[in-house]
Scaffold this motif. Structure first.
Motif, PDB file in Angstrom:
ATOM      1  N   ASN A 166      64.999  30.979  63.720  1.00  0.00           N
ATOM      2  CA  ASN A 166      65.666  29.740  63.309  1.00  0.00           C
ATOM      3  C   ASN A 166      66.482  29.215  64.482  1.00  0.00           C
ATOM      4  OD1 ASN A 166      64.962  29.426  60.468  1.00  0.00           O
ATOM      5  ND2 ASN A 166      66.086  31.340  60.142  1.00  0.00           N
ATOM      6  N   ASN A 167      65.809  28.408  65.316  1.00  0.00           N
ATOM      7  CA  ASN A 167      66.448  27.911  66.542  1.00  0.00           C
ATOM      8  C   ASN A 167      66.893  26.458  66.424  1.00  0.00           C
ATOM      9  OD1 ASN A 167      66.813  27.567  69.611  1.00  0.00           O
ATOM     10  ND2 ASN A 167      65.197  26.107  69.150  1.00  0.00           N
ATOM     11  N   VAL A 168      66.167  25.666  65.620  1.00  0.00           N
ATOM     12  CA  VAL A 168      66.447  24.226  65.620  1.00  0.00           C
ATOM     13  C   VAL A 168      67.920  23.959  65.294  1.00  0.00           C
ATOM     14  CG1 VAL A 168      65.865  23.665  63.202  1.00  0.00           C
ATOM     15  CG2 VAL A 168      65.486  21.980  64.993  1.00  0.00           C
ATOM     16  N   GLY A 169      68.501  23.019  66.021  1.00  0.00           N
ATOM     17  CA  GLY A 169      69.907  22.708  65.751  1.00  0.00           C
ATOM     18  C   GLY A 169      70.330  21.490  66.545  1.00  0.00           C
ATOM     19  N   LEU A 170      71.338  20.807  66.053  1.00  0.00           N
ATOM     20  CA  LEU A 170      71.888  19.660  66.771  1.00  0.00           C
ATOM     21  C   LEU A 170      73.226  20.056  67.356  1.00  0.00           C
ATOM     22  CD1 LEU A 170      71.437  16.377  64.697  1.00  0.00           C
ATOM     23  CD2 LEU A 170      70.139  17.198  66.658  1.00  0.00           C
ATOM     24  N   GLY A 171      73.389  19.826  68.653  1.00  0.00           N
ATOM     25  CA  GLY A 171      74.656  20.129  69.305  1.00  0.00           C
ATOM     26  C   GLY A 171      75.525  18.890  69.402  1.00  0.00           C
ATOM     27  N   SER A 172      76.813  19.082  69.597  1.00  0.00           N
ATOM     28  CA  SER A 172      77.697  17.932  69.846  1.00  0.00           C
ATOM     29  C   SER A 172      79.017  18.413  70.432  1.00  0.00           C
ATOM     30  CB  SER A 172      77.971  17.142  68.569  1.00  0.00           C
ATOM     31  OG  SER A 172      78.641  17.935  67.624  1.00  0.00           O
ATOM     32  N   THR A 173      79.611  17.556  71.231  1.00  0.00           N
ATOM     33  CA  THR A 173      80.972  17.752  71.724  1.00  0.00           C
ATOM     34  C   THR A 173      81.628  16.383  71.611  1.00  0.00           C
ATOM     35  OG1 THR A 173      80.283  19.445  73.288  1.00  0.00           O
ATOM     36  CG2 THR A 173      82.371  18.379  73.749  1.00  0.00           C
ATOM     37  N   MET A 174      82.403  16.167  70.575  1.00  0.00           N
ATOM     38  CA  MET A 174      83.033  14.842  70.422  1.00  0.00           C
ATOM     39  C   MET A 174      84.165  14.900  69.410  1.00  0.00           C
ATOM     40  SD  MET A 174      80.007  12.901  68.389  1.00  0.00           S
ATOM     41  CE  MET A 174      79.233  13.577  66.935  1.00  0.00           C
TER      42      MET A 174
ATOM     43  N   LYS B  83      72.490  19.632  58.000  1.00  0.00           N
ATOM     44  CA  LYS B  83      71.161  19.951  57.448  1.00  0.00           C
ATOM     45  C   LYS B  83      70.387  20.850  58.414  1.00  0.00           C
ATOM     46  CE  LYS B  83      70.133  15.972  54.593  1.00  0.00           C
ATOM     47  NZ  LYS B  83      69.503  14.659  54.618  1.00  0.00           N
ATOM     48  N   LEU B  84      70.299  20.437  59.683  1.00  0.00           N
ATOM     49  CA  LEU B  84      69.471  21.207  60.629  1.00  0.00           C
ATOM     50  C   LEU B  84      70.071  22.574  60.934  1.00  0.00           C
ATOM     51  CD1 LEU B  84      68.158  18.647  63.276  1.00  0.00           C
ATOM     52  CD2 LEU B  84      66.835  19.909  61.614  1.00  0.00           C
ATOM     53  N   ASN B  85      71.395  22.616  61.155  1.00  0.00           N
ATOM     54  CA  ASN B  85      72.001  23.883  61.588  1.00  0.00           C
ATOM     55  C   ASN B  85      72.188  24.855  60.417  1.00  0.00           C
ATOM     56  OD1 ASN B  85      72.210  22.159  63.749  1.00  0.00           O
ATOM     57  ND2 ASN B  85      74.314  22.650  64.259  1.00  0.00           N
ATOM     58  N   VAL B  86      72.531  24.323  59.248  1.00  0.00           N
ATOM     59  CA  VAL B  86      72.861  25.197  58.107  1.00  0.00           C
ATOM     60  C   VAL B  86      71.695  25.277  57.110  1.00  0.00           C
ATOM     61  CG1 VAL B  86      74.378  25.420  56.090  1.00  0.00           C
ATOM     62  CG2 VAL B  86      75.347  24.810  58.312  1.00  0.00           C
ATOM     63  N   MET B  87      71.271  24.124  56.602  1.00  0.00           N
ATOM     64  CA  MET B  87      70.292  24.128  55.496  1.00  0.00           C
ATOM     65  C   MET B  87      68.920  24.643  55.924  1.00  0.00           C
ATOM     66  SD  MET B  87      71.637  23.643  52.727  1.00  0.00           S
ATOM     67  CE  MET B  87      70.111  23.704  51.787  1.00  0.00           C
ATOM     68  N   VAL B  88      68.455  24.198  57.109  1.00  0.00           N
ATOM     69  CA  VAL B  88      67.107  24.610  57.530  1.00  0.00           C
ATOM     70  C   VAL B  88      67.055  26.128  57.740  1.00  0.00           C
ATOM     71  CG1 VAL B  88      65.342  24.350  59.320  1.00  0.00           C
ATOM     72  CG2 VAL B  88      66.570  22.347  58.498  1.00  0.00           C
ATOM     73  N   THR B  89      68.115  26.673  58.348  1.00  0.00           N
ATOM     74  CA  THR B  89      68.185  28.128  58.565  1.00  0.00           C
ATOM     75  C   THR B  89      68.133  28.863  57.223  1.00  0.00           C
ATOM     76  OG1 THR B  89      69.466  27.792  60.571  1.00  0.00           O
ATOM     77  CG2 THR B  89      69.673  29.949  59.543  1.00  0.00           C
TER      78      THR B  89
ATOM     79  N   SER C  21      80.616  29.285  70.387  1.00  0.00           N
ATOM     80  CA  SER C  21      81.688  28.435  69.843  1.00  0.00           C
ATOM     81  C   SER C  21      82.026  28.792  68.389  1.00  0.00           C
ATOM     82  CB  SER C  21      81.334  26.953  69.973  1.00  0.00           C
ATOM     83  OG  SER C  21      80.232  26.655  69.166  1.00  0.00           O
ATOM     84  N   CYS C  22      81.233  29.671  67.763  1.00  0.00           N
ATOM     85  CA  CYS C  22      81.569  30.049  66.378  1.00  0.00           C
ATOM     86  C   CYS C  22      82.808  30.956  66.337  1.00  0.00           C
ATOM     87  CB  CYS C  22      80.382  30.693  65.669  1.00  0.00           C
ATOM     88  SG  CYS C  22      80.115  32.430  65.997  1.00  0.00           S
TER      89      CYS C  22
ATOM     90  N   TYR D 162      80.141  21.136  64.579  1.00  0.00           N
ATOM     91  CA  TYR D 162      79.170  22.032  65.234  1.00  0.00           C
ATOM     92  C   TYR D 162      79.628  23.494  65.124  1.00  0.00           C
ATOM     93  CZ  TYR D 162      76.268  24.216  68.804  1.00  0.00           C
ATOM     94  OH  TYR D 162      75.392  25.055  69.457  1.00  0.00           O
ATOM     95  N   GLY D 163      80.891  23.749  65.508  1.00  0.00           N
ATOM     96  CA  GLY D 163      81.412  25.123  65.474  1.00  0.00           C
ATOM     97  C   GLY D 163      81.362  25.704  64.062  1.00  0.00           C
ATOM     98  N   ALA D 164      81.674  24.870  63.074  1.00  0.00           N
ATOM     99  CA  ALA D 164      81.662  25.347  61.676  1.00  0.00           C
ATOM    100  C   ALA D 164      80.246  25.680  61.229  1.00  0.00           C
ATOM    101  CB  ALA D 164      82.287  24.300  60.755  1.00  0.00           C
ATOM    102  N   THR D 165      79.270  24.861  61.635  1.00  0.00           N
ATOM    103  CA  THR D 165      77.879  25.168  61.239  1.00  0.00           C
ATOM    104  C   THR D 165      77.441  26.492  61.877  1.00  0.00           C
ATOM    105  OG1 THR D 165      76.835  23.954  63.080  1.00  0.00           O
ATOM    106  CG2 THR D 165      77.205  22.709  61.049  1.00  0.00           C
ATOM    107  N   LYS D 166      77.886  26.725  63.101  1.00  0.00           N
ATOM    108  CA  LYS D 166      77.479  27.960  63.779  1.00  0.00           C
ATOM    109  C   LYS D 166      78.232  29.178  63.223  1.00  0.00           C
ATOM    110  CE  LYS D 166      74.266  26.198  66.278  1.00  0.00           C
ATOM    111  NZ  LYS D 166      72.863  26.556  66.020  1.00  0.00           N
ATOM    112  N   SER D 167      79.449  28.976  62.703  1.00  0.00           N
ATOM    113  CA  SER D 167      80.155  30.072  62.006  1.00  0.00           C
ATOM    114  C   SER D 167      79.384  30.443  60.744  1.00  0.00           C
ATOM    115  CB  SER D 167      81.568  29.652  61.608  1.00  0.00           C
ATOM    116  OG  SER D 167      82.335  29.429  62.744  1.00  0.00           O
ATOM    117  N   TYR D 168      78.842  29.425  60.066  1.00  0.00           N
ATOM    118  CA  TYR D 168      78.010  29.680  58.871  1.00  0.00           C
ATOM    119  C   TYR D 168      76.811  30.554  59.274  1.00  0.00           C
ATOM    120  CZ  TYR D 168      74.695  28.979  55.056  1.00  0.00           C
ATOM    121  OH  TYR D 168      73.795  29.192  54.042  1.00  0.00           O
ATOM    122  N   VAL D 169      76.115  30.143  60.336  1.00  0.00           N
ATOM    123  CA  VAL D 169      74.910  30.874  60.764  1.00  0.00           C
ATOM    124  C   VAL D 169      75.267  32.332  61.077  1.00  0.00           C
ATOM    125  CG1 VAL D 169      73.131  31.026  62.585  1.00  0.00           C
ATOM    126  CG2 VAL D 169      73.754  28.795  61.647  1.00  0.00           C
ATOM    127  N   TYR D 170      76.417  32.529  61.722  1.00  0.00           N
ATOM    128  CA  TYR D 170      76.862  33.876  62.098  1.00  0.00           C
ATOM    129  C   TYR D 170      77.125  34.727  60.854  1.00  0.00           C
ATOM    130  CZ  TYR D 170      79.846  37.467  64.181  1.00  0.00           C
ATOM    131  OH  TYR D 170      80.392  38.664  64.557  1.00  0.00           O
TER     132      TYR D 170
END
Ligand SMILES: NC(=O)c1ccc[n+]([C@@H]2O[C@H](COP(=O)([O-])OP(=O)(O)OC[C@H]3O[C@@H](n4cnc5c(N)ncnc54)[C@H](OP(=O)(O)O)[C@@H]3O)[C@@H](O)[C@H]2O)c1
Length: 279
Positions: free
Chosen positions: A88-96, A111-117, A143-144, A154-162
């Motif tokens: 499960n690699n697909v994901g959207l990054g952002s810094t803003m 959707k892409l970072n959390v739901m698709v995984t 960043s998680c 972004y960081g929150a979605t990656k904390s979910y994945v972790y």
């Protein structure tokens, strides 16, 4: 007859996904590559088949639509392909800054970072159980672990994945399914990310890696059944420093320079930098 097994990699036409695909092909693993329509997947497929003599099945889908995750699974079933590795690699990054993003962008990112995984892990679970020993590799981010300005969604979605990966690992151990999570720091994957990486402060720039070297570490760690994979010495050092220094010092270091970072998201094809709308 021995069943032919496949590794399915999402978001594999470019960046880290493409590097993972090539790393797996080098190890003679057959591939199912999934990316957006017209993303150059067929050219990548031909080049991998020619260079590494493995089976490669390209499937073009916009995974940000739930029904496409379901139809992806159905297509794999209909083609009688047996998956024993799901990446499960697909994901959207952002810094803003939060105010710079649109609701549409945040929805797509979640959707892409959390739901698709989550959805693909669920859809392919029985197939993975039928093809053990099998593996799931989820792509989180360094960043998680840090609560960084400009990385809120972004960081929150990656904390979910972790967190999802660690719990799922505990559950699926008994079924002989290994779940690993990789938390890369910055990688020079696409023009937008490269440009943002260059605008980072000196310390962060020292940890930037190429996707190819991270992919080698990722697949090695996955096959070794490592729970968490942190690529690179500097990224490991950051985590150690995080444990040793007081929280207020970490926050000061992590969030210094925040206004100098270029704002970006990888939500559009041309990787255009966001213009700083608000200031
Ligand atoms: N780059 C970094 O510094 C970094 C650091 C830590 C973690 N990560 C994580 O690593 C993963 C890959 O990042 P990356 O930098 O390699 O990203 P990338 O260069 O933007 O590549 C993303 C891939 O996903 C595909 N994709 C995008 N939207 C899709 C959709 N809706 N449906 C299907 N496929 C889609 C893209 O296809 P197109 O080519 O058609 O757009 C591309 O193949 C992400 O999960 C990211 O969060 C990246």
């Amino acid at each position: 007859m021995k069943t032919k097994l496949y590794t399915l990699i999402t978001g594999s036409s470019e960046g880290f996904g493409k590097a993972l695909a090539i790393e797996c092909a080098k190890r003679k693993m057959n591939l199912i590559l999934v990316s957006l329509p017209n993303s150059g997947l067929s050219q990548l497929t031909e080049s991998i088949i020619q260079n590494y003599k493995v089976d490669v099945v390209p499937i073009e889908k916009d995974l940000s639509m739930e029904e496409n995750c379901v139809s992806l699974f159905k297509e794999v079933e209909q083609m009688n392909l047996s998956v024993n590795m799901l990446i499960n690699n697909v994901g959207l990054g952002s810094t803003m800054f939060f105010k710079e993003g649109t609701i549409d962008f945040y929805q797509k990112q979640v959707k892409l970072n959390v739901m698709v995984t989550t959805l693909l892990s669920s859809l392919f679970l029985d197939m993975l159980k039928a093809n053990t020993p099998s593996h799931i590799l989820n792509v989180s981010s360094l960043s998680c672990f840090f609560y960084l300005a400009k990385k809120q969604v972004y960081g929150a979605t990656k904390s979910y994945v972790y967190s999802f990966s660690k719990s799922l690992r505990a559950e699926l151990k008994a079924d002989n399914i290994n779940v690993s999570v990789i938390c890369p720091g910055g990688m020079n994957t696409n023009p937008t990310t490269i440009s943002t990486n260059q605008s980072n402060h000196w310390l962060a720039r020292q940890s930037i890696m190429n996707p190819e070297e991270v992919a080698t570490i990722a697949i090695k760690g996955l096959l070794n059944q490592n729970e968490m994979i942190i690529p690179g010495f500097m990224n490991k050092l950051f985590l150690l420093i995080d444990k040793l220094l007081p929280a207020f010092v970490i926050k000061m270091i992590a969030n210094s320079h925040v206004n100098k970072f270029k704002s970006y998201n990888t939500g559009n094809r041309n990787h255009e930098l966001l213009l700083n709308r608000s200031h």
